[in-house]
Design a protein around this motif. Structure first.
Motif, PDB file in Angstrom:
ATOM      1  N   GLU A  46       0.808  -1.213   0.000  1.00 41.08           N
ATOM      2  CA  GLU A  46       0.000   0.000   0.000  1.00 41.08           C
ATOM      3  C   GLU A  46       0.846   1.269   0.000  1.00 41.08           C
ATOM      4  O   GLU A  46       0.333   2.348  -0.276  1.00 41.08           O
ATOM      5  N   SER A  47       2.121   1.178   0.340  1.00 45.27           N
ATOM      6  CA  SER A  47       2.978   2.362   0.386  1.00 45.27           C
ATOM      7  C   SER A  47       3.610   2.674  -0.955  1.00 45.27           C
ATOM      8  O   SER A  47       4.315   3.676  -1.079  1.00 45.27           O
ATOM      9  N   GLY A  48       3.410   1.853  -1.966  1.00 45.16           N
ATOM     10  CA  GLY A  48       4.017   2.046  -3.267  1.00 45.16           C
ATOM     11  C   GLY A  48       5.275   1.233  -3.481  1.00 45.16           C
ATOM     12  O   GLY A  48       5.780   1.160  -4.601  1.00 45.16           O
ATOM     13  N   GLY A  49       5.827   0.649  -2.407  1.00 43.64           N
ATOM     14  CA  GLY A  49       6.965  -0.239  -2.543  1.00 43.64           C
ATOM     15  C   GLY A  49       6.531  -1.639  -2.933  1.00 43.64           C
ATOM     16  O   GLY A  49       5.384  -1.872  -3.314  1.00 43.64           O
ATOM     17  N   MET A  50       7.463  -2.579  -2.839  1.00 48.63           N
ATOM     18  CA  MET A  50       7.171  -3.954  -3.204  1.00 48.63           C
ATOM     19  C   MET A  50       7.672  -4.880  -2.104  1.00 48.63           C
ATOM     20  O   MET A  50       8.629  -4.560  -1.382  1.00 48.63           O
ATOM     21  N   GLN A  51       7.008  -6.006  -1.977  1.00 49.91           N
ATOM     22  CA  GLN A  51       7.398  -7.037  -1.026  1.00 49.91           C
ATOM     23  C   GLN A  51       7.904  -8.247  -1.795  1.00 49.91           C
ATOM     24  O   GLN A  51       7.244  -8.724  -2.730  1.00 49.91           O
ATOM     25  N   LEU A  52       9.075  -8.716  -1.405  1.00 50.85           N
ATOM     26  CA  LEU A  52       9.657  -9.917  -2.000  1.00 50.85           C
ATOM     27  C   LEU A  52       9.550 -11.050  -0.989  1.00 50.85           C
ATOM     28  O   LEU A  52      10.065 -10.945   0.123  1.00 50.85           O
ATOM     29  N   ILE A  53       8.859 -12.101  -1.375  1.00 53.07           N
ATOM     30  CA  ILE A  53       8.704 -13.287  -0.529  1.00 53.07           C
ATOM     31  C   ILE A  53       9.365 -14.456  -1.236  1.00 53.07           C
ATOM     32  O   ILE A  53       9.066 -14.737  -2.395  1.00 53.07           O
ATOM     33  N   ILE A  54      10.267 -15.117  -0.542  1.00 52.09           N
ATOM     34  CA  ILE A  54      10.859 -16.352  -1.057  1.00 52.09           C
ATOM     35  C   ILE A  54      10.300 -17.502  -0.232  1.00 52.09           C
ATOM     36  O   ILE A  54      10.572 -17.617   0.965  1.00 52.09           O
ATOM     37  N   HIS A  55       9.477 -18.302  -0.864  1.00 52.24           N
ATOM     38  CA  HIS A  55       8.850 -19.444  -0.193  1.00 52.24           C
ATOM     39  C   HIS A  55       9.834 -20.613  -0.225  1.00 52.24           C
ATOM     40  O   HIS A  55      10.036 -21.239  -1.273  1.00 52.24           O
ATOM     41  N   ALA A  56      10.439 -20.879   0.916  1.00 50.64           N
ATOM     42  CA  ALA A  56      11.469 -21.914   1.009  1.00 50.64           C
ATOM     43  C   ALA A  56      11.306 -22.651   2.336  1.00 50.64           C
ATOM     44  O   ALA A  56      11.745 -22.151   3.378  1.00 50.64           O
ATOM     45  N   PRO A  57      10.667 -23.814   2.353  1.00 53.27           N
ATOM     46  CA  PRO A  57      10.420 -24.538   3.615  1.00 53.27           C
ATOM     47  C   PRO A  57      11.649 -25.288   4.109  1.00 53.27           C
ATOM     48  O   PRO A  57      11.649 -26.514   4.229  1.00 53.27           O
ATOM     49  N   PHE A  58      12.722 -24.522   4.401  1.00 56.58           N
ATOM     50  CA  PHE A  58      13.968 -25.134   4.859  1.00 56.58           C
ATOM     51  C   PHE A  58      14.216 -24.940   6.350  1.00 56.58           C
ATOM     52  O   PHE A  58      15.267 -25.344   6.841  1.00 56.58           O
ATOM     53  N   GLY A  59      13.313 -24.310   7.052  1.00 59.35           N
ATOM     54  CA  GLY A  59      13.512 -24.069   8.466  1.00 59.35           C
ATOM     55  C   GLY A  59      14.022 -22.667   8.738  1.00 59.35           C
ATOM     56  O   GLY A  59      14.624 -22.013   7.871  1.00 59.35           O
TER      57      GLY A  59
END
Length: 828
Positions: A46-59
């Motif tokens: 909502e602030s105009g930036g971006m969110q980077l999510i790395i989905h990695a189920p490694f603990g």
């Protein structure tokens, strides 16, 4: 499902919820993260930036190490400190407007050969290092916890730990401006070595991260990169992580990840569209971004931004180049304005081969750097300007066009400007490195061609796309909801049910709603079943599929015998309901004991009631013989017991004969079809069994959801046999937590929580997009759909079987407008 129940110990509801969670996440990302599959997800906040999510189920240990190393790499590449967090299932990095890069490149930012060195530098400035330093210093007895018999306060211990750190490792606390360029040399002091070992091998797992990065580099791990308009279900946990997952010092209230708005659930039809941007949003933003020229001054401003405007277009390329078609459309309107600028010597034309360009006088030096062989029709005026290189001139040209073009491929822009594609690519890469543009497949996710779009325009496209998705699940008006209810309950033309199976489905939907006995067949069922035949209802009752009876206690049966002020009077408008016998968990007995239940009954009715309690279900002839009553007395007693809510019968013809005056009196052709001639036995309505109230409450909620599709408090105003709304609300919340129903705001103008079946949400969404048909629909005032004054505005109509209400597109029609409306047949 069975594996989840046996291996994970989940019940059926929990297993279904887990499966729906996985399916919902896969619908957005296209895959489920696993040990051999890592997914990078990026979306605007909502602030105009971006969110980077790395989905990695490694603990958490591996993911925290990965997050710290990536954060350090971003810091060195873009010269910005970023917020980051990591959990067992992935990591999150909050990007600002200056960070622009191909999403797939995030998997190659780290290399196993340099990973350990990068991570060591990353942990030196992280809170993890200082916490481990205090811990190790305390274990080594380098920090005194007690002095003079008193405990040293924790703040004092922290101060002394910082003093000790400055003595053994001054670079860790030194001023950043005075540090030499390059990596910080790690002290060889034993305490520092112990701290680094604990951080890298206990708090983090650097060896495990090296294996993960090596598998990515060698191709053993599948890496997917997905740009999405909204966050996936898998990202919700990481975005809302607790402070212990943070990898930096920013407090909770300042986290950029908390600026992401997440809705509860999107309809399945919307989930199918969620991976792509809305074409209408792209077209709208492109139209808004294109220069809106109204006079010569505005055209001059546009020429200053664009640097060079092609005045000739290739007709063969118009079909496949949206930007070229937009330019061709504008040139004819701009030509008189440009001639005015040429006359004022503020602009000029230049020819480059077969191409002609419009150039503002201020942009002539930059244009000649890009097109040195161009020839001007009229020599432009010489204006003082700073000298610019060819690369900077080209960068300015591409920047101007990207600010007005929207999503465009490098080849399309090159063909428009008659420039080599390689030059356009170089300029776009420079813009990308500065965070001005982003690359991706915006118009068609399945296309092989990479598009570029200015960050500001792309953010606006995402907002419009998200707004469109929100419109798909926004609440409807009461009139739209009422119009949909007429179709949900199969009353609207073309939605009626057919045959015996349709009759059973209609009864299953309206079961539990009490209406006057004489209104059920002629008004309620007849309006829902095409070519309704009473024999179908008799067949369902006699085969044991359906039962009937009054479930709400008669007021007279609730009074003590000593009072004797009211009696049960048999009437054809006594409220009764139907129930499907296999779904009777919702039937909660509302009377206890036998003495109170017979209050207000006549002696004959009491005698028949006692007989049925002792002997069970009996035929009419058995009741007459064993009670010693006359047949007319037994008929009256049976009718009285039905009106009191104590009696039912195997067939519905038993009740049909009681409420028909001619059949009850045996007049005319009805002489051989009196109540005594009806097929089936008479029996008590309740058996006295003890019910599980929790199970009964859930069954009641399911019954209401099947009837209305969407349930909220005001909708249940006419329901007479329900428990308190508080109990239903708790049960509905439990069903929502199990993922079986949806909670939200589905109908506007009503307070409180609302719950709906998933299929009802889909149906309501589809009905909202349909055009109004302006058709009249009339229902009985005794029908469950008589919601005038409750859902839609209007004067309430009493639930009388002799009255009717009409709707036009869900709006109640005033009584004075019903003169030309063909009413449904009403009960006698």
């Amino acid at each position: 499902m069975n594996w989840l129940k046996f291996e994970c110990g989940l019940d059926q509801a929990g297993a279904e919820q887990a499966v729906e969670y996985i399916i919902g996440g896969r619908a957005v990302l296209g895959a489920v993260p696993a040990q051999a599959t890592v997914v990078a997800e990026r979306f605007f906040d909502e602030s105009g930036g971006m969110q980077l999510i790395i989905h990695a189920p490694f603990g958490a240990r591996i993911n925290k190490a990965w997050g710290l190393a990536l954060r350090k790499r971003f810091c060195r590449s873009f010269n910005f400190e970023l917020q980051a967090a990591a959990t067992d299932n992935g990591l999150n990095i909050s990007l600002s407007e200056q960070h622009s890069f191909p999403l797939a490149d995030v998997f190659h930012f780290l290399h196993p050969n340099s990973l350990r060195a990068v991570l060591e530098q990353a942990v030196l400035v992280s809170p993890l290092f200082t916490a481990r330093w205090r811990w190790d210093a305390g274990r080594a007895l380098a920090l005194l916890r007690f002095r003079n018999g008193k405990k040293v306060p924790p703040p004092i211990q922290r101060m002394r730990a910082d003093d000790l750190l400055s003595a053994v490792f001054p670079e860790a606390l030194a001023c950043q401006e005075n540090l030499p360029e390059g990596d910080i040399a790690i002290s060889r002091h034993p305490l520092i070595r112990e701290v680094m070992k604990d951080v890298l091998t206990e708090a983090l797992d650097v060896d495990g991260l090296e294996r993960v990065i090596r598998d990515i580099v060698d191709g053993r791990t599948t890496c997917l990169a997905v740009d999405t308009p909204v966050p996936s279900q898998f990202s919700h946990e990481i975005l809302n992580a607790n402070p212990y997952a943070y990898l930096d010092d920013a407090p909770l209230e300042e986290r950029r990840a908390r600026a992401v708005e997440m809705r509860r659930v999107l309809p399945e039809a919307v989930l199918g569209e969620i991976g792509r941007l809305n074409p209408e949003a792209i077209a709208e933003v492109c139209d808004e971004a294109w220069p809106d020229v109204r006079d010569a001054e505005e055209l001059h401003d546009a020429l200053l931004t664009l640097t060079a405007l092609p005045a000739t277009t290739n007709q063969e390329l118009l079909r496949n180049n949206r930007l070229l078609a937009k330019l061709q459309e504008s040139l004819n309107a701009w030509r008189p304005l440009f001639d005015q600028l040429v006359a004022d010597r503020r602009a000029g034309r230049a020819n480059m081969g077969s191409a002609t360009y419009w150039i503002a006088a201020e942009r002539v030096p930059a244009f000649t750097q890009i097109f040195p062989a161009a020839r001007f029709e009229v020599s432009p005026p010489k204006l003082e300007s700073r000298t610019v290189s060819g690369e900077d001139s080209l960068l300015s040209l591409v920047t101007g066009w990207m600010s007005h073009a929207g999503p465009v491929a490098a080849a399309q822009l090159a063909s428009l400007l008659s420039l080599p594609v390689s030059d356009i690519d170089k300029a776009l890469l420079r813009l990308e490195s500065s965070g001005v543009v982003l690359r991706g497949k915006f118009s068609d996710p399945h296309s092989e061609q990479t598009e570029w779009c200015e960050r500001r325009l792309l953010a606006r496209i995402h907002r419009l796309t998200l707004g469109q998705l929100r419109k798909e699940i926004q609440s409807v008006t009461p009139a739209q909801f009422m119009n949909w209810q007429l179709r949900w309950q199969h009353v609207a033309p073309g939605t009626q049910l057919l045959g015996e199976r349709g009759t059973l489905e209609a009864i299953r939907q309206v079961q539990g709603f009490e209406a006057p006995a004489n209104s059920w067949e002629r008004q309620i069922l007849k309006g829902r079943i095409a070519d309704y035949d009473p024999k179908m209802l008799d067949q369902l009752c006699l085969t044991g599929a359906v039962g009937w009876g009054r479930l709400s206690p008669h007021p007279a049966t609730l009074e003590a015998l000593a009072e004797g002020r009211r009696r049960v009077i048999p009437t054809s408008v006594a409220p009764i309901t139907f129930f499907v016998r296999e779904d009777t968990d919702w039937m909660i007995p509302r009377r206890e004991g036998s003495e109170a239940s017979t209050a207000g009954l006549s002696p004959d009715a009491v005698a028949v009631h006692l007989y049925l309690r002792q002997r069970g279900a009996s035929f009419f002839a058995d009741i007459v013989r064993d009670t010693g009553k006359l047949k007319t007395e037994v008929e009256t007693a049976l009718w009285e017991l039905v009106a009191a809510g104590l009696l039912t019968a195997d067939g519905f013809d038993n009740l049909r004969a009681l409420i028909d005056p001619k059949r009850r009196a045996g007049q005319g052709s009805a002489r051989s079809s009196r109540p005594r001639h009806s097929t089936g036995r008479w029996s008590l309505l309740y058996s006295g069994e003890i019910h599980d109230r929790t199970r009964a409450l859930e069954a009641i909620c399911w019954m209401l959801l099947r009837r209305y599709g969407i349930v909220f408090r005001e909708l249940l105003t006419r329901e007479t046999i329900l428990p308190k709304w508080r109990e239903l609300l708790i049960t509905l919340r439990r069903l929502e937590d199990r993922g079986e129903v949806r909670g939200g705001r589905f109908v506007s103008n009503f307070l409180g929580e609302q719950f709906a079946l998933p299929v009802a949400v889909e149906s309501l969404r589809a009905a909202r997009s349909q055009k109004a048909a302006a058709e009249f629909i009339t229902v009985s005032a005794a029908d469950p759909l008589n919601l005038v004054g409750i859902i839609v505005p209007g004067e309430r109509v009493p639930a009388n079987s002799g009255r009717a209400v009409a709707f036009r597109d869900g709006v109640a029609v005033p009584s004075e407008e019903l003169t030309n409306v063909v009413r449904m047949p009403l009960a006698r």
